[in-house]
Design a protein around this motif. Structure first.
Motif, short mmCIF file in Angstrom:
data_model
loop_
_atom_site.label_atom_id
_atom_site.label_comp_id
_atom_site.label_asym_id
_atom_site.label_seq_id
_atom_site.Cartn_x
_atom_site.Cartn_y
_atom_site.Cartn_z
N GLY A 59 -1.68 -39.55 -15.48
CA GLY A 59 -0.50 -38.92 -14.92
C GLY A 59 0.78 -39.25 -15.62
N GLY A 60 0.76 -39.97 -16.70
CA GLY A 60 1.99 -40.31 -17.41
C GLY A 60 1.74 -41.41 -18.41
N GLY A 61 2.82 -41.95 -18.95
CA GLY A 61 2.71 -43.00 -19.94
C GLY A 61 3.64 -44.14 -19.61
N VAL A 62 3.56 -45.18 -20.40
CA VAL A 62 4.38 -46.36 -20.21
C VAL A 62 5.40 -46.41 -21.34
CG1 VAL A 62 4.38 -48.86 -20.00
CG2 VAL A 62 2.45 -47.55 -19.15
N ALA A 63 6.68 -46.43 -21.00
CA ALA A 63 7.74 -46.47 -22.00
C ALA A 63 7.94 -47.90 -22.46
CB ALA A 63 9.03 -45.90 -21.42
N LEU A 64 7.70 -48.15 -23.75
CA LEU A 64 7.86 -49.48 -24.31
C LEU A 64 8.88 -49.47 -25.44
CD1 LEU A 64 4.13 -50.65 -24.42
CD2 LEU A 64 5.87 -51.23 -22.72
N THR A 65 9.85 -48.57 -25.39
CA THR A 65 10.88 -48.51 -26.41
C THR A 65 11.74 -49.76 -26.35
OG1 THR A 65 10.95 -46.11 -26.20
CG2 THR A 65 12.81 -47.16 -27.29
N GLY A 66 11.88 -50.42 -27.47
CA GLY A 66 12.67 -51.64 -27.54
C GLY A 66 11.88 -52.91 -27.38
N VAL A 67 10.59 -52.83 -27.10
CA VAL A 67 9.76 -54.03 -26.93
C VAL A 67 9.40 -54.58 -28.31
CG1 VAL A 67 7.63 -54.94 -25.95
CG2 VAL A 67 8.88 -53.14 -24.76
N GLY A 68 9.45 -55.91 -28.44
CA GLY A 68 9.19 -56.55 -29.71
C GLY A 68 7.71 -56.72 -30.00
N ALA A 69 7.42 -57.12 -31.25
CA ALA A 69 6.04 -57.28 -31.68
C ALA A 69 5.33 -58.39 -30.93
CB ALA A 69 6.00 -57.53 -33.19
N MET A 70 5.97 -59.55 -30.79
CA MET A 70 5.34 -60.67 -30.10
C MET A 70 5.15 -60.36 -28.62
SD MET A 70 3.98 -63.61 -30.67
CE MET A 70 4.66 -64.14 -32.24
N GLU A 71 6.10 -59.64 -28.01
CA GLU A 71 5.96 -59.26 -26.61
C GLU A 71 4.75 -58.35 -26.41
OE1 GLU A 71 10.42 -59.02 -24.88
OE2 GLU A 71 10.05 -57.79 -26.64
N LEU A 72 4.56 -57.41 -27.32
CA LEU A 72 3.40 -56.52 -27.23
C LEU A 72 2.11 -57.30 -27.43
CD1 LEU A 72 4.63 -53.39 -29.23
CD2 LEU A 72 4.30 -53.58 -26.76
N GLY A 73 2.11 -58.23 -28.39
CA GLY A 73 0.91 -59.00 -28.64
C GLY A 73 0.53 -59.89 -27.48
N GLU A 74 1.51 -60.49 -26.82
CA GLU A 74 1.22 -61.38 -25.70
C GLU A 74 0.82 -60.63 -24.45
OE1 GLU A 74 4.20 -65.10 -26.88
OE2 GLU A 74 4.78 -63.65 -25.34
N GLU A 75 1.38 -59.46 -24.23
CA GLU A 75 1.10 -58.70 -23.01
C GLU A 75 -0.01 -57.67 -23.18
OE1 GLU A 75 2.45 -59.25 -20.00
OE2 GLU A 75 3.43 -60.98 -20.90
N ARG A 76 -0.57 -57.57 -24.37
CA ARG A 76 -1.60 -56.56 -24.61
C ARG A 76 -2.81 -56.78 -23.69
NH1 ARG A 76 -2.74 -53.49 -29.14
NH2 ARG A 76 -1.22 -54.70 -30.32
N GLY A 77 -3.26 -58.02 -23.59
CA GLY A 77 -4.42 -58.31 -22.74
C GLY A 77 -4.15 -58.02 -21.28
N PHE A 78 -2.94 -58.37 -20.80
CA PHE A 78 -2.60 -58.11 -19.40
C PHE A 78 -2.54 -56.61 -19.12
CE2 PHE A 78 0.87 -57.12 -16.40
CZ PHE A 78 0.33 -57.66 -15.25
N LEU A 79 -1.86 -55.86 -19.98
CA LEU A 79 -1.68 -54.42 -19.74
C LEU A 79 -3.02 -53.68 -19.82
CD1 LEU A 79 1.60 -53.78 -21.78
CD2 LEU A 79 1.35 -54.07 -19.32
N THR A 80 -3.81 -53.98 -20.85
CA THR A 80 -5.09 -53.30 -20.96
C THR A 80 -6.02 -53.67 -19.82
OG1 THR A 80 -5.84 -55.06 -22.45
CG2 THR A 80 -4.93 -53.07 -23.45
N GLY A 81 -5.97 -54.94 -19.37
CA GLY A 81 -6.81 -55.34 -18.24
C GLY A 81 -6.42 -54.62 -16.96
#
Length: 270
Positions: free
Chosen positions: A206-228
């Motif tokens: 039904g939509g997407g998640v806006a991650l504009t402005g998120v840094g590389a380390m933030e994406l790497g650390e939260e990848r497991g949480f978001l995908t889970g």
């Protein structure tokens, strides 16, 4: 028994990529030019400033051959302003402060036509578009307009921590900068974890998640949480759909379903 590698890119690998970020230095002695894989490095002559990859600047700093000029955003005043905007500004209550513009693009705060990225060319004449870490977002020449919120580059966590560890004497009030980086990181991580409602809609298409402005380390650390979270929401949605189908089949078998055939077909298609 070998353990499988975790999905995504590891924090150490993200930090390794961030070492290619360009920073500004002031050499303390003359050095000859170098031919690197990323391109040639001009000869260094004090007190003329030069832009070097972060890994080379840190090496010269440890050898006491150069001082590193911190980027524009790595000062107490800009970081305090970014923290205030991220935590108190209504427009960024569920969003992140905008990133630096790409080469050839106007600032996100300035009105204008649709921006177009500026292409670059290899020595062989092939066109490409530069992306972090090969952008001058961490050099001392990167300036912001008056009244504009400073922008955090894509590798802001990695560059900030490396400069605090190896070149804290070149920073203005490193203790305050360390506290501001920690507070800013916590505020932005709480925003990402608070977006579970948006992830619920994204998991069902039904939509997407806006991650504009998120840094590389933030994406790497939260990848497991978001995908889970997304995977679990998909499983919950699939179980609910299966329960509805079983309930519909039971009603049809008992003759208790009063809906029309068209409604049934529309529901099964959905």
């Amino acid at each position: 028994m070998a353990f499988p590698f975790p999905q995504g890119i590891a924090p150490s690998e993200i930090a390794f990529l961030a070492e290619m970020e360009m920073v500004t230095i002031v050499p303390r002695q003359r050095l000859e030019g170098l031919e690197l894989l990323g391109g040639p490095v001009e000869p260094l002559a004090p007190p003329r400033r030069a832009s070097l990859p972060l890994w080379l600047a840190l090496l010269l700093k440890r050898q006491r051959r150069a001082n590193i000029i911190p980027p524009t955003w790595l000062h107490p005043e800009p970081l305090s302003l970014i923290l205030e905007v991220e935590s108190q500004h209504q427009d960024y209550k569920h969003a992140f402060s905008p990133p630096p513009p790409l080469p050839g693009q106007p600032s996100m705060h300035e009105p204008g036509p649709e921006p177009t990225a500026r292409p670059q060319y290899t020595p062989d004449g092939e066109k490409y578009f530069a992306a972090p870490p090969f952008l001058p977002h961490n050099t001392a020449q990167a300036r912001t307009s008056s009244g504009e919120v400073p922008a955090l580059p894509y590798h802001w966590i990695e560059v900030g921590n490396m400069l605090l560890d190896a070149a804290s004497d070149d920073l203005m009030d490193p203790d305050q900068i360390r506290r501001l980086l920690k507070d800013l990181r916590e505020v932005r991580m709480s925003k990402m974890r608070a977006g579970v409602d948006v992830l619920d809609a994204a998991a069902t298409g039904g939509g997407g998640v806006a991650l504009t402005g998120v840094g590389a380390m933030e994406l790497g650390e939260e990848r497991g949480f978001l995908t889970g979270v997304v995977d679990n929401l998909r499983k919950i949605g699939a179980s609910k759909e299966q329960a509805r189908r079983e309930q519909l089949a039971e009603q049809r078998a008992n003759g208790g379903y009063n809906g029309t055939q068209d409604e049934e077909e529309d529901y099964m298609e959905f």
